[in-house]
Design a protein around this motif. Structure first.
Motif, PDB file in Angstrom:
ATOM      1  N   VAL A  62       8.010  -8.792   8.365  1.00 21.65           N
ATOM      2  CA  VAL A  62       6.797  -9.925   8.616  1.00 21.65           C
ATOM      3  C   VAL A  62       5.349  -8.768   8.687  1.00 21.65           C
ATOM      4  N   ALA A  63       5.264  -7.801   8.370  1.00 21.94           N
ATOM      5  CA  ALA A  63       4.600  -6.796   8.116  1.00 21.94           C
ATOM      6  C   ALA A  63       4.586  -5.607   8.564  1.00 21.94           C
ATOM      7  N   ILE A  64       3.452  -4.739   8.054  1.00 25.24           N
ATOM      8  CA  ILE A  64       3.356  -2.929   7.326  1.00 25.24           C
ATOM      9  C   ILE A  64       2.315  -2.753   8.298  1.00 25.24           C
ATOM     10  N   VAL A  65       3.107  -1.594   8.808  1.00 29.28           N
ATOM     11  CA  VAL A  65       1.583  -1.163   9.820  1.00 29.28           C
ATOM     12  C   VAL A  65       2.411   0.711   8.987  1.00 29.28           C
ATOM     13  N   ALA A  66       0.272   1.206   8.724  1.00 25.78           N
ATOM     14  CA  ALA A  66       0.265   1.859   8.606  1.00 25.78           C
ATOM     15  C   ALA A  66      -0.161   3.249   9.684  1.00 25.78           C
ATOM     16  N   GLU A  67      -0.023   4.275  10.216  1.00 22.37           N
ATOM     17  CA  GLU A  67       0.412   4.363  11.422  1.00 22.37           C
ATOM     18  C   GLU A  67      -0.723   5.498  11.416  1.00 22.37           C
ATOM     19  N   ILE A  68      -0.734   6.134  10.334  1.00 24.61           N
ATOM     20  CA  ILE A  68      -2.309   7.401   9.991  1.00 24.61           C
ATOM     21  C   ILE A  68      -2.625   7.031   7.768  1.00 24.61           C
ATOM     22  N   ILE A  69      -3.144   6.956   8.001  1.00 25.16           N
ATOM     23  CA  ILE A  69      -3.808   7.232   6.648  1.00 25.16           C
ATOM     24  C   ILE A  69      -4.726   7.708   6.501  1.00 25.16           C
ATOM     25  N   SER A  70      -4.101   9.278   5.523  1.00 23.48           N
ATOM     26  CA  SER A  70      -5.424  10.397   5.606  1.00 23.48           C
ATOM     27  C   SER A  70      -6.540  10.513   4.935  1.00 23.48           C
ATOM     28  N   THR A  71      -7.427   9.269   4.586  1.00 23.73           N
ATOM     29  CA  THR A  71      -8.464   9.405   4.305  1.00 23.73           C
ATOM     30  C   THR A  71      -9.708   8.063   4.241  1.00 23.73           C
ATOM     31  N   ILE A  72     -10.660   7.701   3.625  1.00 23.12           N
ATOM     32  CA  ILE A  72     -10.957   6.305   3.883  1.00 23.12           C
ATOM     33  C   ILE A  72     -11.082   5.982   2.702  1.00 23.12           C
ATOM     34  N   ASP A  73     -10.370   5.404   2.385  1.00 27.22           N
ATOM     35  CA  ASP A  73     -10.456   4.717   0.158  1.00 27.22           C
ATOM     36  C   ASP A  73      -9.333   2.680   0.661  1.00 27.22           C
ATOM     37  N   GLU A  74      -9.175   2.554  -0.555  1.00 25.98           N
ATOM     38  CA  GLU A  74      -8.764   0.890  -0.546  1.00 25.98           C
ATOM     39  C   GLU A  74      -7.280   1.720  -1.347  1.00 25.98           C
ATOM     40  N   TYR A  75      -6.580   0.985  -0.563  1.00 28.91           N
ATOM     41  CA  TYR A  75      -4.994   1.527  -0.740  1.00 28.91           C
ATOM     42  C   TYR A  75      -3.589  -0.052  -1.423  1.00 28.91           C
ATOM     43  N   GLU A  76      -2.927   0.449  -1.878  1.00 33.07           N
ATOM     44  CA  GLU A  76      -2.436  -1.164  -2.604  1.00 33.07           C
ATOM     45  C   GLU A  76      -0.739  -0.503  -1.747  1.00 33.07           C
ATOM     46  N   LEU A  77       0.071  -0.900  -1.171  1.00 36.47           N
ATOM     47  CA  LEU A  77       1.284  -0.685  -1.297  1.00 36.47           C
ATOM     48  C   LEU A  77       1.778  -1.616  -1.594  1.00 36.47           C
ATOM     49  N   GLU A  78       3.479  -1.052  -2.609  1.00 38.83           N
ATOM     50  CA  GLU A  78       4.240  -1.721  -3.415  1.00 38.83           C
ATOM     51  C   GLU A  78       5.634  -1.725  -2.245  1.00 38.83           C
ATOM     52  N   ILE A  79       6.240  -3.239  -1.545  1.00 36.68           N
ATOM     53  CA  ILE A  79       7.621  -3.142  -0.717  1.00 36.68           C
ATOM     54  C   ILE A  79       8.659  -3.112  -1.923  1.00 36.68           C
ATOM     55  N   ALA A  80       9.596  -2.798  -1.966  1.00 37.94           N
ATOM     56  CA  ALA A  80      11.123  -2.839  -3.280  1.00 37.94           C
ATOM     57  C   ALA A  80      12.215  -2.865  -2.687  1.00 37.94           C
ATOM     58  N   SER A  81      12.781  -3.482  -3.300  1.00 42.32           N
ATOM     59  CA  SER A  81      14.204  -3.942  -3.188  1.00 42.32           C
ATOM     60  C   SER A  81      15.521  -3.146  -3.853  1.00 42.32           C
ATOM     61  N   GLY A  82      16.854  -2.438  -3.535  1.00 41.11           N
ATOM     62  CA  GLY A  82      16.795  -1.948  -4.458  1.00 41.11           C
ATOM     63  C   GLY A  82      17.578  -0.773  -4.340  1.00 41.11           C
ATOM     64  N   LEU A  83      18.776  -0.066  -5.177  1.00 43.94           N
ATOM     65  CA  LEU A  83      19.384   1.072  -5.250  1.00 43.94           C
ATOM     66  C   LEU A  83      17.642   2.068  -5.487  1.00 43.94           C
ATOM     67  N   ALA A  84      18.356   3.678  -5.504  1.00 44.11           N
ATOM     68  CA  ALA A  84      17.583   4.060  -5.953  1.00 44.11           C
ATOM     69  C   ALA A  84      17.204   4.448  -7.005  1.00 44.11           C
ATOM     70  N   ALA A  85      16.330   4.910  -7.778  1.00 43.34           N
ATOM     71  CA  ALA A  85      15.927   4.505  -9.163  1.00 43.34           C
ATOM     72  C   ALA A  85      15.741   3.278  -9.403  1.00 43.34           C
ATOM     73  N   ALA A  86      16.307   2.116  -9.642  1.00 39.31           N
ATOM     74  CA  ALA A  86      16.709   1.279  -9.598  1.00 39.31           C
ATOM     75  C   ALA A  86      15.517  -0.472  -8.960  1.00 39.31           C
ATOM     76  N   GLU A  87      14.297   0.644  -8.469  1.00 42.52           N
ATOM     77  CA  GLU A  87      14.077  -0.684  -7.027  1.00 42.52           C
ATOM     78  C   GLU A  87      13.102  -1.757  -7.617  1.00 42.52           C
ATOM     79  N   VAL A  88      13.417  -2.950  -7.585  1.00 39.49           N
ATOM     80  CA  VAL A  88      12.824  -4.174  -7.571  1.00 39.49           C
ATOM     81  C   VAL A  88      11.408  -4.398  -6.833  1.00 39.49           C
ATOM     82  N   VAL A  89      10.198  -4.161  -7.046  1.00 40.41           N
ATOM     83  CA  VAL A  89       9.293  -4.837  -6.414  1.00 40.41           C
ATOM     84  C   VAL A  89       8.955  -6.424  -5.678  1.00 40.41           C
ATOM     85  N   ILE A  90       9.574  -6.895  -4.569  1.00 45.44           N
ATOM     86  CA  ILE A  90       9.150  -8.208  -4.025  1.00 45.44           C
ATOM     87  C   ILE A  90       7.753  -8.394  -2.988  1.00 45.44           C
ATOM     88  N   SER A  91       6.607  -7.768  -2.672  1.00 49.52           N
ATOM     89  CA  SER A  91       5.580  -7.795  -2.683  1.00 49.52           C
ATOM     90  C   SER A  91       5.007  -6.584  -2.769  1.00 49.52           C
TER      91      SER A  91
END
Length: 145
Positions: A62-91
């Motif tokens: 239901v939410a992403i919490v970015a607790e510590i962000i290194s610098t002023i910038d714009e970010y894009e975060l992908e969430i994926a499911s699946g095994l390592a090296a076989a991730e499928v982006v879901i959001s």
């Protein structure tokens, strides 16, 4: 239960929020995710945020919490499911650290319910590249969604 409480419960059920909001990792710092070197490069490494067999019921992020962000910038975060090296982006989600506040909470508007024991990973990109964020995920048990 009075009518107002019943309407509130129905609203939570319809939105899939009739469960306690949980955070992972819990009682620990978030996982550190590093963006690829180039502008919005998808070359950042996938980082496991919820290991397989950790959440043992169907669940809904239901939410992403970015607790510590290194610098002023714009970010894009992908969430994926699946095994390592076989991730499928879901959001995919965008956020910004515009005043060097160092933290952001991004509500996830719609993401599919994940089956029990699903592994979730994150990958970060940023406008300037090579930035980092320490990230946790909030989720609810999806028994009622």
């Amino acid at each position: 239960m009075n009518l107002l409480a019943l309407v509130a419960k129905l609203d939570r059920l319809l939105r899939g929020l009739d469960s306690e909001v949980k955070t992972y990792p819990t009682t620990a710092a978030g996982v550190v995710v590093t963006a690829g070197a180039a502008t919005y490069a998808k070359g950042g490494t996938w980082v496991e945020v919820i290991p397989a067999s950790t959440v043992t019921t169907d669940f809904k992020p239901v939410a992403i919490v970015a607790e510590i962000i290194s610098t002023i910038d714009e970010y894009e975060l992908e969430i994926a499911s699946g095994l390592a090296a076989a991730e499928v982006v879901i959001s995919t989600h965008k956020f910004a650290n515009i005043a060097n506040l160092g933290t952001a909470r991004v509500q996830i508007a719609s993401i599919a319910t994940q089956p029990a024991n699903t592994r979730l990973s994150l990958r970060l990109s940023s406008k300037d590249g090579s930035n980092t964020a320490s990230v946790s995920l909030e989720y609810v048990d999806a028994l009622n969604s």
